[in-house]
Design a protein around this motif. Sequence first.
Motif, short mmCIF file in Angstrom:
data_model
loop_
_atom_site.label_atom_id
_atom_site.label_comp_id
_atom_site.label_asym_id
_atom_site.label_seq_id
_atom_site.Cartn_x
_atom_site.Cartn_y
_atom_site.Cartn_z
N ARG A 1 0.74 -1.63 -0.08
CA ARG A 1 0.20 -0.19 0.30
C ARG A 1 0.70 1.56 0.01
O ARG A 1 1.69 1.17 0.57
N ARG A 2 -0.19 2.52 -0.57
CA ARG A 2 0.91 3.32 -0.25
C ARG A 2 -0.36 4.46 -0.39
O ARG A 2 -0.85 5.06 -0.77
N ASN A 3 -0.40 4.84 1.00
CA ASN A 3 -1.31 5.87 1.91
C ASN A 3 -1.12 7.26 1.93
O ASN A 3 -0.03 7.25 2.54
N PHE A 4 -1.44 8.14 1.92
CA PHE A 4 -1.72 9.68 2.26
C PHE A 4 -2.54 10.16 2.99
O PHE A 4 -2.95 9.99 2.45
N ASN A 5 -2.76 11.21 3.95
CA ASN A 5 -3.21 11.17 4.88
C ASN A 5 -3.15 12.94 5.24
O ASN A 5 -2.08 13.31 5.64
N LEU A 6 -3.62 13.57 4.97
CA LEU A 6 -4.18 15.19 5.30
C LEU A 6 -5.31 15.24 6.45
O LEU A 6 -6.42 15.29 5.46
N SER A 7 -4.51 15.73 7.83
CA SER A 7 -5.68 16.14 8.33
C SER A 7 -5.21 17.35 8.85
O SER A 7 -4.02 18.11 8.94
N ALA A 8 -6.61 18.53 9.11
CA ALA A 8 -6.52 20.23 9.35
C ALA A 8 -7.50 20.29 10.13
O ALA A 8 -8.60 20.38 10.05
N GLY A 9 -7.17 21.44 10.91
CA GLY A 9 -7.99 21.92 11.57
C GLY A 9 -7.59 23.12 12.37
O GLY A 9 -6.78 23.40 12.65
N LYS A 10 -8.79 23.88 12.86
CA LYS A 10 -8.77 25.88 13.91
C LYS A 10 -9.54 25.35 13.74
O LYS A 10 -11.24 25.95 13.80
N GLN A 11 -9.74 26.08 15.56
CA GLN A 11 -10.91 26.31 16.16
C GLN A 11 -10.24 27.47 16.91
O GLN A 11 -9.22 28.22 16.81
N LYS A 12 -11.42 28.95 16.29
CA LYS A 12 -11.83 29.89 17.13
C LYS A 12 -12.26 30.38 17.81
O LYS A 12 -13.80 30.30 16.73
N LYS A 13 -12.87 30.24 19.09
CA LYS A 13 -13.59 30.26 19.88
C LYS A 13 -14.78 29.28 19.75
O LYS A 13 -14.71 27.98 19.83
N ASP A 14 -16.01 29.95 19.07
CA ASP A 14 -17.08 28.39 18.96
C ASP A 14 -16.77 28.45 17.63
O ASP A 14 -17.37 27.45 17.40
N PHE A 15 -16.04 28.76 16.82
CA PHE A 15 -15.91 28.46 15.61
C PHE A 15 -15.05 26.58 15.46
O PHE A 15 -14.14 27.15 15.95
N GLN A 16 -15.63 25.95 14.82
CA GLN A 16 -14.23 25.24 14.59
C GLN A 16 -14.28 24.84 13.18
O GLN A 16 -15.64 24.20 12.49
N PHE A 17 -13.29 23.89 12.58
CA PHE A 17 -13.50 23.57 11.39
C PHE A 17 -11.98 22.33 10.75
O PHE A 17 -11.11 22.68 11.79
N SER A 18 -12.81 21.27 10.85
CA SER A 18 -11.66 20.48 10.51
C SER A 18 -11.70 19.64 8.40
O SER A 18 -13.00 19.68 8.35
N LEU A 19 -10.87 19.32 8.57
CA LEU A 19 -10.59 18.90 7.10
C LEU A 19 -9.46 17.15 6.84
O LEU A 19 -8.32 17.55 7.81
N GLY A 20 -10.56 16.52 6.12
CA GLY A 20 -9.11 15.16 6.47
C GLY A 20 -9.57 14.95 5.37
O GLY A 20 -10.28 14.61 4.29
N ALA A 21 -8.37 14.12 4.64
CA ALA A 21 -7.85 13.86 2.86
C ALA A 21 -6.81 12.64 2.97
O ALA A 21 -5.93 13.23 3.28
N PHE A 22 -7.61 11.18 3.21
CA PHE A 22 -6.99 10.15 2.55
C PHE A 22 -6.98 10.15 0.76
O PHE A 22 -8.17 10.51 0.61
N PHE A 23 -5.35 9.37 0.67
CA PHE A 23 -5.51 8.94 -0.66
C PHE A 23 -4.84 7.44 -0.50
O PHE A 23 -3.82 7.53 -0.34
#
Lengths: 685, 176
Positions: A205-227
């Motif tokens: 297997r050859r796998n790559f994953n990117l996860s990113a997250g940002k939190q500011k007060k009540d706001f949260q954002f997350s991203l996951g990308a898997f190939f």
Amino acid sequence: MKRLLPILFLFLFFEKNFSQNIIFSKDTFDYFEMSLEQLMSMKAHGVPSELEELINSLILAASKRPLTARESPGIVTLITQEEIRNSGARDLIDILRLVPGIDFGVDVEGVVGIGTRGLWAHEGKMLVLVDGQEMNELLFATNQFGNHFAIEQIKKIEVIRGPGSAIYGGFAEYGVINIITKTASDFSGVVLAGTYGQMESAMGRRNFNLSAGKQKKDFQFSLGAFFGNANRSDQNFSDFDSSSYNMAGNSNLNSTNINVGMSFKGFSARWIMDLYQTTTRDSYDKNEPVAYPLNFKSHFTEIKYAAILGKKKNLTLTPKINIKSQTPWQTLSDFDTIIQDYSKATQRYSGNITASYNLTRKINFVAGAEVYKDRAVDQVDSSFFSNGKKEVSYFNQACFLQALAKTRFVNFILGARYDIHSEYGSAFVPRVGFTKKFKKFHFKALYSNAFRAPSIENINLKDSTGMKPELTQVMELEAGYQITRKSLLTANFFDIITKDPIVYYYDDSLKTDNYRNFGGAGSRGVEVEYRMRDKWGYFIFNYSNYTVAGKEKIADYKIPGNESMLLAFPTHKANLNASIKAGKYFSISPTLSYIGERYGYTGVDTAGYSVAEKFPSLLLANLFVNTANYVKGLTIGIGCYDILDSKYTFIQPYNGYHAPLPGPSREIIVKIIYEVKAKKMKKEK
Amino acid sequence: MNILVKYILASGLFLMIFMGKTERVFSQDADYKAYTLFLYNFMKYIEWPNTEGDFVIGVVGDSPIKQELTTLSENKKAKGRKIVVKIILTSEDALSCNMVYIPSSKSSMLKSIFEKTKTKPILIVGEREGLAKKGAAISFVVDDDDALKFDLNKSVMESQSLKVANLLLQLAILVG
């Protein structure tokens, strides 16, 4: 067997020398001077040990109300990201195989599905949730395993090893796998992960994953990308006619998965794109001249708002809307000389409103209603549904109710769900449960009804007898004893009876695929688990056993001359999952799976009847070594899966003329994870 | 059964026994240090009308908390007053206390103690959840996540002429 000894002795050495150095250290400061605010963080039972933190962590999946694992009304396995990372698991198969009772089998066209407690749960009997999204495809209600799901994004997995229909409906008849990924509150920044696996004679297997997250007060954002790109195996596959091919390059598993989530106060939204492609030559019953791709394309969208109401804030109202759009089991027209075109697009539009009301701290009610519309369009010009049309649609409405009361003597749960479907009618599934923890001892007594909702193709391919939901009754008893602060022993018994299971059969005279309700199924057995966890690491051992004696009435699932077990699944299964911290930066993690004798069809005799063969027991031994934060934010792991080269094969759990499918050979794994803002990473639980 | 399974099972059993022998402390029992800390803060943030003499804490029956309270009394004072801990056996005994702690196992004593003390400045603290709704001024609550909190019945305290600081009220779960 001798190869196990060094591992066990190593474990004993570490345990003896390090476990007693952990000192309860609360007396080292003047705790009388703690502020009131600090006081409010006090625990009633003192500083929890590593194990207690785990077993007292709250489980949501079994009751829609957080309860500790020991009091949750379900037989639960909680898998943490720490366990996943330490073990070096390659994919969800490696993770779930360590759960009592769970094993895997091959369906058709090289697709690998899941079984539990001896029963094939591939079609609509095991619900897989990722961040609340139902992964099961709508045509046959299956899930596909093998380098599929993005395991680097997982925060924890709650595996409910028993029925969940009273909460989750028609795909949760035998169990629920609730995967919860990390959000911005779990990490802030970017995490990059790469995995390379090398089998004996081909890339694993050859796998790559990117996860990113940002939190500011009540706001949260997350991203996951898997190939991901993998080979299912590098072994030779031989069909019933002994036609053979090598699976390297002919069993590709390609996965692209994007998971985006955001939340602001009570509002949350999620979008998941899951593009999974398998490559196969083994088709249904005999090998094809060349490999062809099989696509599973899914998009999930959810918008949800949780409103907390009432003077005492004891009412939570959660409306949500979900759209699921899929094209599963799609074969491309470029290969229509090999395999018949199949392309059906499905959509499910669902609306759900759930109210959770705390009458008191100890009494909670959950009530809700759900409606959904299923739609499917046949995209192949010459193909139609059995009603002669290009499109079918169905409508389902459901309501559910649950009451949970925690008393001094026992916790009591009573729940039920009622579904009415426009095509197959109604299903009513009540459940009742009693749980309680008394200091070191806990018990659970659970009785649940569950159902499997016929999928779109079940309805489409029903025969003249019609189609109705299959119904299951499950009784489960669990007892647990916390032997020490660091160790817990649990044992549970289950008894499953399924009436009118939905079964596939091929009509030879009409040359048609069909589904109908007939026969009966079920199993009973025991599962035992011992967990030990401390600062030095952890040790988990479990054993599971089942029998189907007197329960299984479908010939295609049975082994000729054997009344106690079913095709593909071993009656005896044992797992060991350990991890030992060696110094500040290193951990050594052995995992073992003992899989008892299995049976599977491997060919046909001269009269054309399938011939079953015994597969000897085998031991899958794996070892993974991790070094974390030697360079800040960097985790490097290397290990070997299937050290003993046992070469596990996925057996078809029914008489479907598909020969056992080889799994990967011994595989060397290298994993590199880099956390760009490691400082803000929260403690992993 | 395969010999390997037997081997693994036997190893597991051995480990359990082995580990059982090395363990001495069980956190599954209540941590009375934590309960004692709360009681100490109740002394600090509640005003009694009478401020003379020793501050007497009565523990109903035998409870492990007595040991912790004794440690407290040896190290701290209640607003300058010496802390004295004693075991009480009857509701009559409660009348000589400033604070009465009712362990879970003695919850049935609440009614008679409350009858004796309801107009007197004697703070009744119940270990078992729910007692603050039945006459105790304060009772402890253990959340699902094992966090220790407390219910406070303001009307009971007012009838006993006990004044509660706002800071404590903010952290309490008000009942009654």
